[in-house]
Design an enzyme around this catalytic site. Structure first.
Site, mmCIF file in Angstrom:
data_model
loop_
_atom_site.group_PDB
_atom_site.id
_atom_site.type_symbol
_atom_site.label_atom_id
_atom_site.label_comp_id
_atom_site.label_asym_id
_atom_site.label_seq_id
_atom_site.Cartn_x
_atom_site.Cartn_y
_atom_site.Cartn_z
ATOM 1 C CG PHE A 1 -2.820 -1.249 -51.912
ATOM 2 C CD1 PHE A 1 -1.517 -0.926 -51.600
ATOM 3 C CD2 PHE A 1 -3.088 -2.512 -52.412
ATOM 4 C CE1 PHE A 1 -0.489 -1.845 -51.790
ATOM 5 C CE2 PHE A 1 -2.068 -3.433 -52.603
ATOM 6 C CZ PHE A 1 -0.763 -3.099 -52.294
ATOM 7 C CG ASP B 1 -1.139 -0.697 -38.656
ATOM 8 O OD1 ASP B 1 -2.283 -0.599 -39.142
ATOM 9 O OD2 ASP B 1 -0.103 -0.626 -39.346
ATOM 10 C CD GLU B 2 -1.067 -4.318 -41.454
ATOM 11 O OE1 GLU B 2 -1.964 -5.154 -41.697
ATOM 12 O OE2 GLU B 2 -0.659 -3.500 -42.305
ATOM 13 C CB ALA B 3 -6.121 -5.784 -35.604
ATOM 14 C CB CYS C 1 -13.024 -1.616 -63.692
ATOM 15 S SG CYS C 1 -13.679 -1.803 -62.022
ATOM 16 C CG LEU D 1 4.203 -9.901 -44.066
ATOM 17 C CD1 LEU D 1 5.342 -9.525 -43.142
ATOM 18 C CD2 LEU D 1 2.951 -9.138 -43.699
ATOM 19 N N GLY D 2 3.467 -8.487 -48.377
ATOM 20 C CA GLY D 2 3.839 -7.964 -49.675
ATOM 21 C C GLY D 2 3.187 -6.631 -49.938
ATOM 22 C CE1 TYR E 1 -2.153 -10.638 -50.747
ATOM 23 C CE2 TYR E 1 -0.042 -9.717 -50.096
ATOM 24 C CZ TYR E 1 -0.996 -10.709 -49.996
ATOM 25 O OH TYR E 1 -0.791 -11.768 -49.150
ATOM 26 C CB CYS F 1 -14.438 -3.656 -57.982
ATOM 27 S SG CYS F 1 -14.527 -4.394 -59.624
#
Length: 189
Positions: A23, A92-94, A152, A171-172, A177, A181
Site C-alpha cells: 500500500f 512488477d512484484e519482483a 497511528c 496474496l491478499g 494486510y 509503522c
C-alpha cells in the site's frame, strides 16, 4: 523519472528499483514511469509473475485501480527472450520472481535498456523478501516509498499480516494486510 545521458550517441542502460511496504504506491509509481516513457515514444514492455493474479490475469494493476497491459512470466529468464527490441522494461512484484531476476536485470541494462523494478523489500515478518536485497544492491537508482500506518498515521514501512495462515507468500489485500509503522508493527509481533 530518471534520465541518464547517452555517451557518443550510445544508449546506456540502468536499473531503477522501487520498493516499500504494501500500500505504499510501488505499482502506481512503476505505471507512472512507464507511461511517461511511452509518451516519450520509447518502446516499453511490462512483466509480472504468474502468481500475481489479484486484480487482473494479465494487466499490472495498482491498489488505486491504475493499470497497464503486461506479459505474464513464469521464469525470469523468459524476459530476456521477450525484451529484445525495447527501450524500457518494467517488472512488477519482483519479490515473487526466482533469484535469476537479478542477472536478467543486469543483462538488460548491459544491452542499453532502462529497467524499472518494483517490489516489496520486506515480507510480513519484516525480513528481506526474495531477490529484492540483491536487486537493491545492483540498482543505479532506488526509490523507497512509504504507506501510512493504519494505527497511528505515521509513515509505514511494514506489511502487517492480520492472519496467522499461510507461508511467506500469501496474496491478499486489506483483508489480509495493513501498513504499519515500526512501533505499531512490533507491538503485535
Amino acid at each position: 523519472m530518471f534520465i541518464e545521458p547517452s555517451i557518443n550517441g550510445a544508449q546506456r542502460g540502468w536499473i531503477e528499483v522501487i520498493c516499500g511496504s504494501m500500500f505504499s504506491g510501488k505499482t502506481e509509481e512503476l505505471i507512472r514511469r512507464l507511461r511517461r516513457a511511452k509518451i516519450a515514444n520509447l518502446r516499453i514492455e511490462i512483466y509480472k509473475p504468474a502468481i500475481d493474479n489479484r486484480y487482473h490475469q494479465t494487466d499490472v494493476v495498482s491498489h488505486d485501480a491504475n493499470s497497464i497491459s503486461s506479459t505474464i512470466i513464469e521464469n525470469s529468464q523468459t524476459i530476456l527472450l521477450y525484451a529484445s527490441h525495447v527501450d524500457v522494461v518494467g517488472i512488477d512484484e519482483a519479490q515473487f520472481f526466482d533469484p535469476e531476476i537479478v542477472s536478467v536485470c543486469e543483462k538488460l541494462a548491459a544491452r542499453g535498456i532502462r529497467v524499472i523494478v518494483a517490489g516489496l523489500d520486506m515480507d510480513y515478518k519484516g525480513r528481506p523478501f526474495g531477490p529484492m536485497p540483491a536487486l537493491l544492491a545492483i540498482a543505479d537508482y532506488i526509490t523507497k516509498l512509504h504507506a501510512i500506518c493504519v494505527r497511528c498515521g505515521n509513515i509505514a514501512s511494514y506489511s502487517y499480516r492480520k492472519t496467522a495462515q499461510g507461508g511467506q507468500v500469501l496474496l491478499g489485500e486489506t483483508d489480509v494486510y495493513e501498513p504499519r509503522c515500526r512501533k505499531c508493527y512490533y507491538e503485535e509481533v
